[in-house]
Design a protein around this motif. Structure first.
Motif, PDB file in Angstrom:
ATOM      1  N   PHE A 115       0.813  -1.206   0.000  1.00  0.00           N
ATOM      2  CA  PHE A 115       0.000   0.000   0.000  1.00  0.00           C
ATOM      3  C   PHE A 115       0.853   1.266   0.000  1.00  0.00           C
ATOM      4  O   PHE A 115       1.961   1.294   0.533  1.00  0.00           O
ATOM      5  N   SER A 116       0.335   2.316  -0.595  1.00  0.00           N
ATOM      6  CA  SER A 116       0.728   3.699  -0.351  1.00  0.00           C
ATOM      7  C   SER A 116       2.236   3.921  -0.407  1.00  0.00           C
ATOM      8  O   SER A 116       2.841   3.846  -1.474  1.00  0.00           O
ATOM      9  N   ALA A 117       2.872   4.204   0.751  1.00  0.00           N
ATOM     10  CA  ALA A 117       4.308   4.474   0.755  1.00  0.00           C
ATOM     11  C   ALA A 117       5.117   3.262   0.306  1.00  0.00           C
ATOM     12  O   ALA A 117       6.246   3.417  -0.167  1.00  0.00           O
ATOM     13  N   GLY A 118       4.555   2.060   0.444  1.00  0.00           N
ATOM     14  CA  GLY A 118       5.216   0.889  -0.114  1.00  0.00           C
ATOM     15  C   GLY A 118       5.286   0.972  -1.627  1.00  0.00           C
ATOM     16  O   GLY A 118       6.241   0.505  -2.258  1.00  0.00           O
ATOM     17  N   GLU A 119       4.267   1.599  -2.230  1.00  0.00           N
ATOM     18  CA  GLU A 119       4.239   1.777  -3.680  1.00  0.00           C
ATOM     19  C   GLU A 119       5.185   2.883  -4.139  1.00  0.00           C
ATOM     20  O   GLU A 119       5.879   2.741  -5.148  1.00  0.00           O
ATOM     21  N   THR A 120       5.194   4.012  -3.412  1.00  0.00           N
ATOM     22  CA  THR A 120       6.090   5.094  -3.821  1.00  0.00           C
ATOM     23  C   THR A 120       7.548   4.678  -3.651  1.00  0.00           C
ATOM     24  O   THR A 120       8.411   5.089  -4.432  1.00  0.00           O
ATOM     25  N   PHE A 121       7.830   3.849  -2.633  1.00  0.00           N
ATOM     26  CA  PHE A 121       9.188   3.336  -2.468  1.00  0.00           C
ATOM     27  C   PHE A 121       9.566   2.451  -3.655  1.00  0.00           C
ATOM     28  O   PHE A 121      10.667   2.555  -4.205  1.00  0.00           O
ATOM     29  N   THR A 122       8.639   1.588  -4.070  1.00  0.00           N
ATOM     30  CA  THR A 122       8.885   0.754  -5.250  1.00  0.00           C
ATOM     31  C   THR A 122       9.146   1.626  -6.470  1.00  0.00           C
ATOM     32  O   THR A 122      10.078   1.386  -7.249  1.00  0.00           O
ATOM     33  N   GLN A 123       8.322   2.663  -6.633  1.00  0.00           N
ATOM     34  CA  GLN A 123       8.487   3.574  -7.761  1.00  0.00           C
ATOM     35  C   GLN A 123       9.849   4.263  -7.710  1.00  0.00           C
ATOM     36  O   GLN A 123      10.503   4.458  -8.740  1.00  0.00           O
ATOM     37  N   ALA A 124      10.290   4.621  -6.499  1.00  0.00           N
ATOM     38  CA  ALA A 124      11.573   5.308  -6.351  1.00  0.00           C
ATOM     39  C   ALA A 124      12.745   4.427  -6.745  1.00  0.00           C
ATOM     40  O   ALA A 124      13.815   4.931  -7.091  1.00  0.00           O
ATOM     41  N   LEU A 125      12.568   3.113  -6.702  1.00  0.00           N
ATOM     42  CA  LEU A 125      13.657   2.199  -7.053  1.00  0.00           C
ATOM     43  C   LEU A 125      13.680   1.854  -8.538  1.00  0.00           C
ATOM     44  O   LEU A 125      14.687   1.346  -9.038  1.00  0.00           O
ATOM     45  N   MET A 126      12.582   2.123  -9.249  1.00  0.00           N
ATOM     46  CA  MET A 126      12.514   1.716 -10.649  1.00  0.00           C
ATOM     47  C   MET A 126      13.480   2.501 -11.536  1.00  0.00           C
ATOM     48  O   MET A 126      13.933   2.014 -12.565  1.00  0.00           O
ATOM     49  N   GLY A 127      13.809   3.739 -11.152  1.00  0.00           N
ATOM     50  CA  GLY A 127      14.748   4.531 -11.939  1.00  0.00           C
ATOM     51  C   GLY A 127      16.177   4.428 -11.444  1.00  0.00           C
ATOM     52  O   GLY A 127      17.060   5.146 -11.921  1.00  0.00           O
ATOM     53  N   ARG A 128      16.398   3.538 -10.504  1.00  0.00           N
ATOM     54  CA  ARG A 128      17.725   3.366  -9.900  1.00  0.00           C
ATOM     55  C   ARG A 128      18.742   2.926 -10.958  1.00  0.00           C
ATOM     56  O   ARG A 128      18.475   2.028 -11.756  1.00  0.00           O
ATOM     57  N   PRO A 129      19.941   3.539 -10.984  1.00  0.00           N
ATOM     58  CA  PRO A 129      20.952   3.171 -11.981  1.00  0.00           C
ATOM     59  C   PRO A 129      21.364   1.702 -11.923  1.00  0.00           C
ATOM     60  O   PRO A 129      21.654   1.099 -12.949  1.00  0.00           O
ATOM     61  N   GLY A 130      21.405   1.095 -10.731  1.00  0.00           N
ATOM     62  CA  GLY A 130      21.731  -0.324 -10.630  1.00  0.00           C
ATOM     63  C   GLY A 130      20.566  -1.177 -11.093  1.00  0.00           C
ATOM     64  O   GLY A 130      19.439  -0.707 -11.266  1.00  0.00           O
ATOM     65  N   LYS A 131      20.788  -2.446 -11.292  1.00  0.00           N
ATOM     66  CA  LYS A 131      19.746  -3.341 -11.771  1.00  0.00           C
ATOM     67  C   LYS A 131      18.690  -3.554 -10.690  1.00  0.00           C
ATOM     68  O   LYS A 131      18.989  -4.003  -9.592  1.00  0.00           O
ATOM     69  N   THR A 132      17.430  -3.227 -11.021  1.00  0.00           N
ATOM     70  CA  THR A 132      16.317  -3.411 -10.094  1.00  0.00           C
ATOM     71  C   THR A 132      15.209  -4.178 -10.797  1.00  0.00           C
ATOM     72  O   THR A 132      14.792  -3.810 -11.897  1.00  0.00           O
TER      73      THR A 132
END
Length: 326
Positions: free
Chosen positions: A277-294
């Motif tokens: 839920f909620s902040a769990g989703e925004t955290f996931t979104q924040a990792l999708m643009g991470r330069p390392g492999k995610t």
């Protein structure tokens, strides 16, 4: 709140938020602010309906005609409508939204309706899942440790992987409690991503499958330990015209800047599910643009990424609403 040099502009940011609200001084209050608002049931209904009309951003995407909702329910409200009856009307109006961030509150009673099929995270569910993970996935793992409210433990794995769980009860309150959570989070991160471990850590698994949300700021804090390169996590915007739901504020970018100290920059797998839920989703979104492999693994989320917007009606009814992160 922080005022700018001209004293006529300021920005406001809640402790748990990563976005801010820009404030601008006006010469005087609008006339409407000086007029007392009636407290009869019809006025309360109109304030409730108008609050959603001006702020809620998802009517079109959910196929809801909010004007038809008003036409259906307003004739049911009259001068003799009781508090219980009005509470029931408001609850019926928002139920079809199936929005985990919308609630109708009257004192201690709260009506909220999540999307059908959603399993709402609870402490009982978290305990059950944690026991299952420990018995099936962490059998033989050394030095299991738990942090904060006792979410899924962090093991030392012979395969060079660290598994981090997130408890369902990891919501965030305001003020000093956020600072206490940041301190506890740093204690966990210093253990999982210490200097010695990051040198031999091959990959990291972050399990968000049972996560009731909380603070976007804590998610950004974790992401800062997972990169050596600054990057854009996401941008936030809100509705900016009460009469036009297609107009929004200028997007506010939220950036990830590398934290000081040891960091993991290798592969990361993020586990998500219907109870993310909620902040769990925004955290996931924040990792999708991470330069390392995610890599994200799991089923679609059940809530939406939002920033809180709460309004009070004349008789203390609280229609909760949210504005979208974009």
């Amino acid at each position: 709140m922080r005022a700018q040099e001209d004293r006529d502009h300021a920005f406001l940011r809640a402790d748990a938020s990563v976005g801010s609200r820009n404030l601008r001084r006006i010469p005087a209050l609008p006339d409407a602010c000086a007029r007392p608002t009636a407290e009869d049931p019809l006025t309360t209904f109109d304030v409730f309906w108008q609050t959603f009309e001006e702020n809620y951003p998802f009517f079109a995407s959910k196929g809801i005609d909010w004007h038809k909702v008003r036409d259906q329910y307003r004739p049911q409200v009259h001068a003799g409508t009781t508090r219980d009856e009005l509470y029931a009307v408001f609850s019926e109006m928002v139920e079809p939204l199936y929005d985990a961030h919308v609630a109708v509150q009257d004192g201690n009673r709260i009506f909220a309706q999540v999307r059908p099929g959603t399993v709402v995270p609870t402490g009982e569910l978290d305990t059950k899942v944690k026991k299952f993970i420990v018995e099936r996935d962490l059998k033989g793992a050394r030095n299991l440790q738990e942090f904060a409210t006792g979410g899924s433990p962090t093991p030392t794995s012979p395969a060079g992987k660290a598994i981090c769980g997130s408890p369902a009860s990891a919501g965030t309150r305001r003020g000093d409690f956020l600072h206490a959570q940041l301190a506890e989070l740093d204690r966990a991160l210093d253990t999982v991503l210490g200097q010695e471990r990051t040198q031999r850590l091959k990959s990291l698994i972050i399990d968000l499958r049972i996560n009731g949300g909380g603070s976007d700021a804590l998610g950004i804090h974790i992401a800062q330990r997972l990169t050596n390169t600054p990057y854009l996590a996401y941008s936030k915007r809100a509705r900016n015209d009460p009469a036009d739901p297609t107009r929004h504020t200028r997007p506010q970018p939220v950036y990830i800047t590398p934290a000081q100290g040891p960091r993991h920059t290798g592969p990361v797998a993020v586990l998500t599910g219907g109870s993310t839920f909620s902040a769990g989703e925004t955290f996931t979104q924040a990792l999708m643009g991470r330069p390392g492999k995610t890599v994200r693994i799991g089923s679609p989320h059940k809530a939406s990424s939002r920033t809180s917007c709460r309004a009070s009606s004349p008789t203390a009814w609280l229609p909760g609403c949210r504005t979208r992160n974009s």
